[in-house]
Structures are given as C-alpha cells and as structure tokens.
Design a protein around this motif. Sequence first.
Motif, PDB file in Angstrom:
ATOM      1  N   LEU A 445       0.842  -1.191   0.000  1.00  0.00           N
ATOM      2  CA  LEU A 445       0.000   0.000   0.000  1.00  0.00           C
ATOM      3  C   LEU A 445       0.880   1.246   0.000  1.00  0.00           C
ATOM      4  N   ASP A 446       0.491   2.245  -0.785  1.00  0.00           N
ATOM      5  CA  ASP A 446       1.225   3.511  -0.792  1.00  0.00           C
ATOM      6  C   ASP A 446       1.007   4.239   0.528  1.00  0.00           C
ATOM      7  N   PRO A 447       1.970   5.044   0.964  1.00  0.00           N
ATOM      8  CA  PRO A 447       1.732   5.861   2.151  1.00  0.00           C
ATOM      9  C   PRO A 447       0.558   6.811   1.928  1.00  0.00           C
ATOM     10  N   GLN A 448      -0.223   7.005   2.944  1.00  0.00           N
ATOM     11  CA  GLN A 448      -1.290   8.003   2.926  1.00  0.00           C
ATOM     12  C   GLN A 448      -0.667   9.379   3.140  1.00  0.00           C
ATOM     13  N   ARG A 449      -1.072  10.353   2.322  1.00  0.00           N
ATOM     14  CA  ARG A 449      -0.509  11.700   2.422  1.00  0.00           C
ATOM     15  C   ARG A 449      -1.633  12.727   2.499  1.00  0.00           C
ATOM     16  N   GLY A 450      -1.356  13.815   3.210  1.00  0.00           N
ATOM     17  CA  GLY A 450      -2.372  14.839   3.373  1.00  0.00           C
ATOM     18  C   GLY A 450      -1.795  16.238   3.452  1.00  0.00           C
TER      19      GLY A 450
END
Length: 646
Positions: A445-450
């Motif tokens: 899974l790709d890192p979650q970014r915000g």
Amino acid sequence: MNKPIVASLVAASLLPASAWAEQNTETVVVIGRSHHADTLTQIPSNVAVITQEDIRKSGAQDIATLLRGKSGIQVSDTNSGASFAMRGFSGGQSAHNTLVLIDGRRLNKADLSGPQLGSVALSQVERIEILSGSAGVLYGDQAVGGVINIILKSTAREGGHVGVRVGDFETRGAYASKSGKLRDYWHYQISADYEKTDNYREHNAQDSGMLSSRVEYQRGSERFHAVLSYFDDDRQWPSSLTENEYRANPRQSKSTHAEDYGHEISRSLDVGYQKGVGETWQLSTSLQYSDTSTSAKSWGTPSQAELDQLTVSISGEKSFAAKGGEEGAWIVGVDYANNTFDYFSLFIDRDNRQQRVSVFSQLHYPLSSQTTLVLGGRKSRVTDDLTDAATYPNGEQLKAHANALELGLNHFIDDINRIYIRGEQNFRFAKVDEQAYTSPGVFGLDPQRGNSLELGWRQEAENYQIGADLYRLEIDDEILFDSNAISPSGGSGGANVNADRSVRYGGSISGQLHVTPAWLVVGEYHYIDAEFTEGDNKGNALPWVAMHTATLQSTVHITRDVLAYIEGVYTGSRYKDGDNANSKGKLSSYWLSNFGLQYELEQWLTTFRVDNLFDKQYPANANANARDAYYPGDGRQLTLEARYSF
C-alpha cells in the motif's frame, strides 16, 4: 425536540459549572516538543488543555469518558474499547489517524489494534493536551487529524492516595499511588489500578489491572526518568446486532459469540534523559520498548499475536537571539522505530517486521515582538519485511518514504487577541499487519498523504475566553479496509486499499465564561463537511463523520465543599461506518447528558456521577456491511467513588 434534549440544553447552560481547560499563558505544555514554545499562546495551532482541576471536577472514571466531545473528538466503540476521531475520519480509521501519547511516548500500536487507554489510570493523570490538526513535522506517522498527549503526575509531589469505586453493571474498582523522595534530586512513584465490571452488554465482562513504577532525577536543566509498566486486560466480546435486535434489546449478545474474548498483556519500559549543554542547547534522548501479547477468539476461531515495539528519539534545541533581541529556537532530531508482529490463527500465519527512520527540524523565528514565523520539515522512510503464508509465503521486502513540511505564523494583535495561520503536510504508513492483507496483484500500500491549512483566533481576558478556527484537510491514498475489495487468497470480506482522494472542510467556535468566581460555563461547536472528491463515490459524504457536534458544560460550587457538574454532548446525524455510497440512510442525531456531584472534606473526596443521565439509546458504532452491524453505546450508569489523599 424531545424532553431529554431540552433538559440537556437547559441544564448545561443554566446549572453551573465545568472545567474544560484553563487556557492561559501560564499553562505550560509539552505537545509542541519545544522548551521555547511551551505555552498555549506560543504555538500556532488549536491546542486545548484539560487540567488536573478539570479532571477532578468532571468526576469521570476513565479517559474515554473524559474526552468524549472535547475539541471535536468523535468516539467509536465496537464494545471492545474506544477510539477517537479528530477532523473527520471513520470509526475504522480513527485509531490510525489520531496520535495518542503518554508523556510524549506513543500509545498507538504498530498493528491494527487501537491504543489501549485502559492502561492509563485517570487518577495518575496530571493533564491532557489536545492539538487539533496535523502535526506531521513534529510527530510524523499517524499525526493526521490531531494529537492527544496524556501527562502523568510528577514524582516530585510527595504523598499519595487510595481510592475505591462502585457502580452499575457490577462495577468494582480500587486504586492507589505513593510518591516520595529517595535522596537528593531523586524521587519515586508506585501506582496500581484494578477494575472488574460486567459492562453494559451481555457477554462483555471485563477484568483489568495496571501496575507502574517510576524513578526520576532532576537537578537544574538535567533530568532523567525510567518507567516500568504492566497492563492486563481480559474482556469478553459481545456480538454485533442487526437493527431490529438493537432496537428490541441493545444489551443482548448472540449465542454464536458465546466464547469470543480478547486478553491482552502488555509490558513497557520508558527511559528519557535531558540536559542543557552550554547556554543555548538543550539535548533530549528517549527510549521506549513495549511487548504486547494477545490471545483472542472471534466467531469461535482462536488466535495468538505478539507485538514488540522499540522507539528511540534524539533531539536538540538551540535558543538564539534574532534581530531586535527577541528569542527564537531551532529544533533538530532523529526518530527510529523497530516493530515486529507475529500472528497465528486457523487461517493466517504472519511474521512481519517494520522499521521507520525519520529526521525532522523546526524553526521558531521571531519576526517582531508580536509575530513569530514557524518553519519545519520531516523526512521519513519505512521498510516492511513481510512473511505471510497466504500472500507472501517466500517473504517480501517493501520500501516507502513520505515527507512533511510546515509553515506557520503566530501574531499577537494586542494583550488578549491572537491570530495564527498554518499549513502542514501529514502522512500515515500502512501498519505492520496491514500490508499483507491486500487484493491479489496489489503488492504494498502507498503511504497516505495529506495537506492541512488552518487559521484561528483567540481572545483571552480575565474572566472569559473565546476562539474560532477554520481548516481544510485533504487526504490522498487514505489507507482503509474496503469490504467490497477482492480479498487476498485465504481471506474473505474485503481487503486493505488506498482509497480515493477526500477533503474535509471544518470550523469550530469555543468559549468559556466565569459568570461568578464559583460558576463556570463552557461551550464548543464543531462543523465538518467531509466528502470524497474522486472515484465512484465522488461527492458522497465520508461515513461515520457527523457534520455537527457540540458540548455544553457547567460547574458550580454550591458551597465551599460541594461541587455540581453537568454536561451535554451532541452528535449529529451521519452515515453508517463503511457506507461510502451513502445508500443506507443516516443514523439519527442524539444528545448524551452526564451529571456529577462532589463533596470534599479535608483529605477526603467523594464523587457521585451519572453517565447518560436520560438512558439514551444510541450506537457506539454501526457498520454498513451486508446485514448492518450495530454496537450499542452504554446506557445510564451510576458510579460512586471515594478517595483519601495523604
């Protein structure tokens, strides 16, 4: 409007008293991770503090009860332990996007289980600091919606206390603590807490206890501490209910779950050292290690899990004089984490390891005597070594990285008015047991970014305080469980995915007023408009996020020794957890009302508290799976506590 709601509103606004955070410049906080920016007014963020006096006046028996509704916190509970959501996350993701700390040490788990708040005795808490919003630069992974820092009482306060509590649902508990001086500059503390309860629902009995010992040294700028803790929690797990079952009898549990339970034993060590070097540097080091063993049975299937977590942090802070002579500070540090997770059940055999390395820096630069510029950045890398009998039988190594930048301004208009504006990035890495449970063909899974943007205003006068905040939070590749995704080999019912982009617009208004020296009224209102902005669900509201929440509180000293407390907590309508399509209708809004009465005589404190005063029926969680799964919230509960301090 029904009578309980009317009664809640009238009582909370007219019956005096509560103690939600005395927000003033004298309140020293550590959530900013800085010896320079150590008061609320020096941090360009929405930070609130629940003081020791606030905790005592509330009469709350645990941290989850105390935090409900504060600073826009929305609570989710599948009758196995509460998790907190800040700034618009679903119940399933709340525990992974709100960072919980104890004296700066992460309580969040490296696996999918939530932080175990029961391991912290409320009687040992000095205060709780709540930062609403992203803190990716200072804290990195999981500091997305907010940070909650639980500060324990200092050993320097010699003495102790013993207490007992009894309540509905066969609740019985006892606790004790003793602090003292070992020798010059050395102090100790020993504490214990035990509780046994049947809880509100059938087949939900719980037996839990904690032990903690602490040694501290303090001489000038040099400090050292070592803390050993043990926590044992054995709890029966009741079944979820259909809507009809929930409305007919929310306390029931199905026979299909008659043997389900979870038993967690956790041991932890926390060691820290701080020392001033020269006239301008303050160096800090810390090491935390925890070992958690969990045995469980769900739907009749037994499982065993072992989670070892090691975290090491090293940081330094340099103070300096800017142009004009104003003092600034520069922080630089390194964080390292090594987590191992072993899990075994009838269908899963998993042995995973995750390592995270981060470097970060933050600058507080005074542009003038009234304005401070804050700049910061963090760079993080994660490596997962996965061995999963179903997905990665031969092992697999996955690597990823994420960065966070911060830019903020803190400006004092005058002695009582302050404004701030801040933009900050945040991120979350997949948990150590999240990576392996993905759809076929998805390798990692790709890192979650915000990205977060917020601005706020505070006015703090002698007898009142008021503030307002606005924010925008955009999340890319949010990591969550999708029940409609194709399951991995050997699995069923969905998979972990990177979700479509989502955005949250929100704001809050909060204030407190000392009507008289003995009467305090406090209120908060929070608004969140959270929706998907891409994909099949574009334009749909994020599930389990209430657009409107509010808290009204009041405390009054009826006499010098008698204190009354009343609270109303409002949660607006929302879609069921997992209903991304918004196809199953909204759950109704509701008010919860709590009442407390205290009598204090010399060294004795007696507290009577009623939670859910009007016995409101509400779902603590409701999941939109094939049959809908309801987990009822607790009904009315009366608790009596007596404490003797010495």
